[in-house]
Motif scaffolding. Structure first.
Motif, PDB file in Angstrom:
ATOM      1  N   SER A  72       7.201  -1.699   7.494  1.00  0.00           N
ATOM      2  CA  SER A  72       6.379  -2.904   7.371  1.00  0.00           C
ATOM      3  C   SER A  72       4.930  -2.506   7.619  1.00  0.00           C
ATOM      4  CB  SER A  72       6.821  -3.981   8.355  1.00  0.00           C
ATOM      5  OG  SER A  72       6.765  -3.518   9.683  1.00  0.00           O
ATOM      6  N   VAL A  73       4.009  -3.316   7.136  1.00  0.00           N
ATOM      7  CA  VAL A  73       2.583  -3.001   7.213  1.00  0.00           C
ATOM      8  C   VAL A  73       2.185  -2.681   8.656  1.00  0.00           C
ATOM      9  CG1 VAL A  73       0.265  -3.931   6.911  1.00  0.00           C
ATOM     10  CG2 VAL A  73       2.008  -4.394   5.197  1.00  0.00           C
ATOM     11  N   GLY A  74       1.486  -1.556   8.810  1.00  0.00           N
ATOM     12  CA  GLY A  74       1.017  -1.140  10.128  1.00  0.00           C
ATOM     13  C   GLY A  74       1.897  -0.113  10.808  1.00  0.00           C
ATOM     14  N   SER A  84       0.451  11.301  -1.360  1.00  0.00           N
ATOM     15  CA  SER A  84       1.003   9.984  -1.659  1.00  0.00           C
ATOM     16  C   SER A  84       0.682   9.595  -3.091  1.00  0.00           C
ATOM     17  CB  SER A  84       0.436   8.940  -0.699  1.00  0.00           C
ATOM     18  OG  SER A  84       0.822   7.633  -1.093  1.00  0.00           O
ATOM     19  N   SER A  85       1.665   9.004  -3.766  1.00  0.00           N
ATOM     20  CA  SER A  85       1.432   8.538  -5.137  1.00  0.00           C
ATOM     21  C   SER A  85       0.559   7.288  -5.153  1.00  0.00           C
ATOM     22  CB  SER A  85       2.769   8.249  -5.830  1.00  0.00           C
ATOM     23  OG  SER A  85       3.430   7.164  -5.194  1.00  0.00           O
ATOM     24  N   VAL A 102      -0.782   1.788  -0.717  1.00  0.00           N
ATOM     25  CA  VAL A 102       0.475   1.250  -0.196  1.00  0.00           C
ATOM     26  C   VAL A 102       0.918   2.032   1.031  1.00  0.00           C
ATOM     27  CG1 VAL A 102       2.940   0.919  -0.682  1.00  0.00           C
ATOM     28  CG2 VAL A 102       1.233   0.343  -2.407  1.00  0.00           C
ATOM     29  N   ALA A 103       0.961   3.359   0.908  1.00  0.00           N
ATOM     30  CA  ALA A 103       1.361   4.217   2.024  1.00  0.00           C
ATOM     31  C   ALA A 103       0.541   5.496   1.960  1.00  0.00           C
ATOM     32  CB  ALA A 103       2.848   4.537   1.963  1.00  0.00           C
ATOM     33  N   GLU A 104      -0.218   5.752   3.001  1.00  0.00           N
ATOM     34  CA  GLU A 104      -1.005   6.975   3.049  1.00  0.00           C
ATOM     35  C   GLU A 104      -0.326   7.986   3.965  1.00  0.00           C
ATOM     36  OE1 GLU A 104      -4.776   5.590   4.364  1.00  0.00           O
ATOM     37  OE2 GLU A 104      -4.204   5.523   6.495  1.00  0.00           O
ATOM     38  N   VAL A 141       0.367   0.722   4.566  1.00  0.00           N
ATOM     39  CA  VAL A 141      -0.923   0.051   4.407  1.00  0.00           C
ATOM     40  C   VAL A 141      -0.767  -1.356   3.824  1.00  0.00           C
ATOM     41  CG1 VAL A 141      -3.200   0.175   3.329  1.00  0.00           C
ATOM     42  CG2 VAL A 141      -2.076   2.267   4.127  1.00  0.00           C
ATOM     43  N   ALA A 142       0.010  -1.479   2.759  1.00  0.00           N
ATOM     44  CA  ALA A 142       0.179  -2.768   2.095  1.00  0.00           C
ATOM     45  C   ALA A 142       1.555  -2.828   1.445  1.00  0.00           C
ATOM     46  CB  ALA A 142      -0.914  -2.984   1.046  1.00  0.00           C
ATOM     47  N   ALA A 143       2.033  -4.035   1.164  1.00  0.00           N
ATOM     48  CA  ALA A 143       3.350  -4.195   0.559  1.00  0.00           C
ATOM     49  C   ALA A 143       3.402  -3.520  -0.806  1.00  0.00           C
ATOM     50  CB  ALA A 143       3.684  -5.681   0.431  1.00  0.00           C
TER      51      ALA A 143
END
Length: 349
Positions: free
Chosen positions: A41-43, A64-65, A69-71, A81-83
């Motif tokens: 989940s975010v965070g 990361s692609s 979204v995910a770093e 980072v984001a959904a």
């Protein structure tokens, strides 16, 4: 001439021996990424790592692609980072390993200070909504039957006539409810139960309180319809024990409240059953249902390793036709996946 032939033979032999020695020194390494899938989940953050077999020193490059979204950091720390969805690629000595990451929005838990109330005609009770983690929000109150119980926009509920009504607190993302019973015989006191329903994960605890206003001494008794699912002590402390539904009863002065408790599984295995061809593999993973993170400290075992074996990381390898039960043990919980191994098709081997 004979001497030249002998020397040539010696040179060829030395070259052959050198070649064999060189081939003998070359080793084949297997690289493994600790997670093939992550649900976050975010965070949230999760650590990725790569190991080699046999062990050796090597470098890993993470990428990361979709960093929005995910770093991922240079040491393999993934941050949601984001959904959305993103692939984290770990490259070790030219070998690329991929972890698929699914990120969901931050979760908010909404609550209302009372889940149920008994009031007399003309009696009042104040409702208040809250959210965790805290954030700004607006709330709109409404009643399913204003002829029985009315509610103001600051949450004050007033008993109008004998009967039952549902008071709803609309916070935009969800609706919170308080079940209000108006009694013509209850004139001097207001009875309130902290929750009319509870959604709990296994091992979680919650406390139910039955209040009487104005305050006075009042004997309250609690009981459970199914103590194996959810137990309750004399103080109203509820403990979720196993997946299922139970009703918690709170009684005082002849007034009876019911709180419905839904108990959910704390850990989830990504497969409950699977069909795999001989020679193929299947990656198992256990997720913590509360925050959707990958659970740590999971131990995997197989009851029929000749059919399907399982590694420490949950990688199932199908060996021969048959059925095997793979058990994932985590924090006192046992989850199972029934693996059916079928014959490999011609040309698969």
């Amino acid at each position: 001439m004979k001497l030249k032939s002998i020397l040539a033979a010696l040179v060829l032999c030395a070259a052959a021996l050198f070649g064999l020695s060189a081939c003998g020194d070359a080793e084949t390494y297997t690289y493994t990424l600790n997670y093939a899938n992550l649900a976050m989940s975010v965070g949230q953050q999760q650590q990725l790592s790569v190991t080699s077999d046999p062990e050796q020193e090597f470098s890993v490059v993470y990428e990361s692609s979709d960093p929005a979204v995910a770093e991922v950091s240079a040491d393999g720390t993934v941050t949601a980072v984001a959904a959305g969805n993103a692939d984290i690629t770990a490259t070790a000595d030219g070998t690329a390993l991929v972890c698929k990451v699914r990120v969901t929005a931050a979760r908010y838990v909404w609550s209302l200070n009372y889940g149920a109330a008994i009031v007399g005609v003309g009696g009042e009770v104040g409702l208040q909504a809250s959210v965790t983690p805290q954030k700004e929000f607006s709330v709109t109150y409404s009643s399913s039957d204003t002829a029985v119980a009315s509610v103001s926009q600051d949450g004050k509920v007033t008993g109008v006539a004998e009967g039952a009504a549902t008071i709803m607190a609309d916070v935009g993302e969800t609706k919170l409810v308080c079940e209000v019973y108006v009694s013509d015989t209850v004139r001097d006191f207001v009875y309130t139960l902290s929750d009319a329903s509870l959604d709990l994960y296994e091992t979680a605890e919650a406390k139910l309180t039955l209040e009487v206003l104005p305050e006075r001494e009042c004997a309250v008794s609690f009981s459970s319809s199914d103590p194996a699912v959810a137990s309750v002590d004399a103080e109203g402390n509820v403990t979720a024990l196993s997946e299922g539904t139970a009703e918690i009863y709170a009684e005082a002065d002849g007034q009876r409240f019911v709180c419905t408790v839904n108990v959910r599984a704390l850990y989830v295995l990504n497969y409950k059953s699977a069909a795999v061809k001989a020679g193929e593999t299947l990656q198992l993973s256990v997720t913590n249902a509360i925050d959707e993170s990958v659970a740590s400290g999971v131990t995997y075992t197989s009851d029929a390793e000749q059919v399907a074996s399982v590694s420490e990381s949950g990688l199932v390898t199908a060996a021969a036709e048959g059925t095997a039960i793979i058990t994932a043990s985590v924090n006192g919980r046992e989850l199972t996946c029934i693996v059916t191994v079928t014959a490999a098709e011609e040309g698969d081997e």
